[in-house]
Design a protein around this motif. Structure first.
Motif, PDB file in Angstrom:
ATOM      1  N   GLY A  20       4.666  -4.237  -1.204  1.00  0.00           N
ATOM      2  CA  GLY A  20       5.415  -2.986  -1.372  1.00  0.00           C
ATOM      3  C   GLY A  20       4.671  -1.812  -0.768  1.00  0.00           C
ATOM      4  N   ALA A  21       3.358  -1.822  -0.899  1.00  0.00           N
ATOM      5  CA  ALA A  21       2.561  -0.752  -0.299  1.00  0.00           C
ATOM      6  C   ALA A  21       2.608  -0.814   1.221  1.00  0.00           C
ATOM      7  CB  ALA A  21       1.118  -0.841  -0.796  1.00  0.00           C
ATOM      8  N   VAL A  22       2.629  -2.009   1.779  1.00  0.00           N
ATOM      9  CA  VAL A  22       2.689  -2.168   3.234  1.00  0.00           C
ATOM     10  C   VAL A  22       4.012  -1.625   3.773  1.00  0.00           C
ATOM     11  CG1 VAL A  22       2.761  -3.888   5.094  1.00  0.00           C
ATOM     12  CG2 VAL A  22       1.044  -4.050   3.302  1.00  0.00           C
ATOM     13  N   LEU A  25       3.516   1.735   4.621  1.00  0.00           N
ATOM     14  CA  LEU A  25       2.750   1.888   5.858  1.00  0.00           C
ATOM     15  C   LEU A  25       3.689   1.957   7.059  1.00  0.00           C
ATOM     16  CD1 LEU A  25      -0.037   2.068   7.150  1.00  0.00           C
ATOM     17  CD2 LEU A  25      -0.089  -0.423   7.231  1.00  0.00           C
ATOM     18  N   VAL A  26       4.805   1.257   6.987  1.00  0.00           N
ATOM     19  CA  VAL A  26       5.792   1.308   8.068  1.00  0.00           C
ATOM     20  C   VAL A  26       6.342   2.729   8.184  1.00  0.00           C
ATOM     21  CG1 VAL A  26       8.068   0.464   8.798  1.00  0.00           C
ATOM     22  CG2 VAL A  26       6.378  -1.119   7.867  1.00  0.00           C
ATOM     23  N   TYR A  27       6.498   3.394   7.045  1.00  0.00           N
ATOM     24  CA  TYR A  27       7.012   4.764   7.032  1.00  0.00           C
ATOM     25  C   TYR A  27       5.984   5.726   7.630  1.00  0.00           C
ATOM     26  CZ  TYR A  27       8.847   9.149   5.209  1.00  0.00           C
ATOM     27  OH  TYR A  27       9.311  10.422   5.089  1.00  0.00           O
ATOM     28  N   SER A  28       4.763   5.742   7.046  1.00  0.00           N
ATOM     29  CA  SER A  28       3.665   6.540   7.612  1.00  0.00           C
ATOM     30  C   SER A  28       2.357   6.170   6.916  1.00  0.00           C
ATOM     31  CB  SER A  28       3.923   8.043   7.473  1.00  0.00           C
ATOM     32  OG  SER A  28       3.664   8.488   6.163  1.00  0.00           O
ATOM     33  N   ALA A  33      -1.207   5.767   2.068  1.00  0.00           N
ATOM     34  CA  ALA A  33      -2.425   6.178   1.362  1.00  0.00           C
ATOM     35  C   ALA A  33      -2.080   6.744  -0.012  1.00  0.00           C
ATOM     36  CB  ALA A  33      -3.188   7.202   2.183  1.00  0.00           C
ATOM     37  N   ASN A  34      -1.065   7.604  -0.078  1.00  0.00           N
ATOM     38  CA  ASN A  34      -0.659   8.193  -1.349  1.00  0.00           C
ATOM     39  C   ASN A  34      -0.161   7.129  -2.324  1.00  0.00           C
ATOM     40  OD1 ASN A  34      -0.577  11.368  -1.362  1.00  0.00           O
ATOM     41  ND2 ASN A  34      -0.128  10.689   0.719  1.00  0.00           N
ATOM     42  N   PHE A  35       0.691   6.254  -1.834  1.00  0.00           N
ATOM     43  CA  PHE A  35       1.257   5.204  -2.669  1.00  0.00           C
ATOM     44  C   PHE A  35       0.160   4.255  -3.158  1.00  0.00           C
ATOM     45  CE2 PHE A  35       3.242   1.061  -3.338  1.00  0.00           C
ATOM     46  CZ  PHE A  35       4.319   1.392  -4.151  1.00  0.00           C
ATOM     47  N   ALA A  36      -0.710   3.826  -2.265  1.00  0.00           N
ATOM     48  CA  ALA A  36      -1.751   2.851  -2.613  1.00  0.00           C
ATOM     49  C   ALA A  36      -2.746   3.419  -3.620  1.00  0.00           C
ATOM     50  CB  ALA A  36      -2.473   2.389  -1.359  1.00  0.00           C
ATOM     51  N   VAL A  37      -3.179   4.665  -3.418  1.00  0.00           N
ATOM     52  CA  VAL A  37      -4.131   5.280  -4.348  1.00  0.00           C
ATOM     53  C   VAL A  37      -3.494   5.401  -5.732  1.00  0.00           C
ATOM     54  CG1 VAL A  37      -5.291   7.456  -4.913  1.00  0.00           C
ATOM     55  CG2 VAL A  37      -5.505   6.489  -2.633  1.00  0.00           C
ATOM     56  N   ALA A  38      -2.274   5.907  -5.784  1.00  0.00           N
ATOM     57  CA  ALA A  38      -1.617   6.116  -7.073  1.00  0.00           C
ATOM     58  C   ALA A  38      -1.338   4.785  -7.773  1.00  0.00           C
ATOM     59  CB  ALA A  38      -0.328   6.901  -6.882  1.00  0.00           C
TER      60      ALA A  38
END
Length: 173
Positions: A20-22, A25-28, A33-38
């Motif tokens: 889901g985090a990847v 990555l397709v978006y930006s 980075a924001n999604f993965a950290v949170a």
């Protein structure tokens, strides 16, 4: 259950969450980075909280005797409620005891708070909260903080953390 079997499901949940985090990555890269950290920090917070509460409950239940079977025995002795009047008196006594216990608990609120403090002031929770704050500050200082992916990551981390903790910590109780 072997350790390997206990790790397979949490690993699967973690892998799916990273997929889901990847997608982010397709978006930006900033959204990723924001999604993965949170998501990572929220997952760690939930896992740490459940682990702390599990330990607190295990410590407290170790001292408690198993419930007695008075209800089952009472059903066998008095299946037709012939002694209902005596029960009414017992119920009043129990209600009085409960009120006394509540009054005693209110008086011991500081003691109860310190007993429960081990669960909410646990390193298993405080360290992930520190990473949450540091991750937020790092994203902001680097100019890549994007609130929407961050909030989505916070929301996604809660069920991921619960599912992982359920398999690792809760299912063994």
């Amino acid at each position: 259950m072997t350790m390997m079997t206990r790790i397979k499901k949490p690993l699967l949940v973690f892998t799916i969450s990273q997929l889901g985090a990847v997608v982010m990555l397709v978006y930006s890269a900033s959204a990723y980075a924001n999604f993965a950290v949170a998501m990572t920090t929220t997952t760690l917070i939930v896992m740490g909280s459940l682990y702390s509460y599990r330990n607190m409950i295990a410590r407290r239940t170790a001292d408690v005797d198993p419930e007695d079977n008075k209800d089952i025995i009472d059903m066998m002795d008095d299946p037709y409620d012939l002694y209902e009047e005596e029960r009414a008196e017992e119920i009043e006594d129990i209600k009085r005891l409960i009120k006394e216990e509540k009054a005693r608990q209110r008086a011991n609120i500081v003691k109860n708070t310190t007993q429960n403090a081990s669960a909410w002031v646990s390193a298993y929770r405080l360290i992930p909260y520190a990473f949450l704050i540091l991750g937020f500050v790092a994203l902001e200082n680097n100019g890549v903080l994007n609130i929407l992916p961050y909030l989505v990551g916070l929301a996604a981390g809660i069920p991921v953390g619960y599912l992982i903790a359920k398999e690792l910590f809760i299912s063994e109780l």
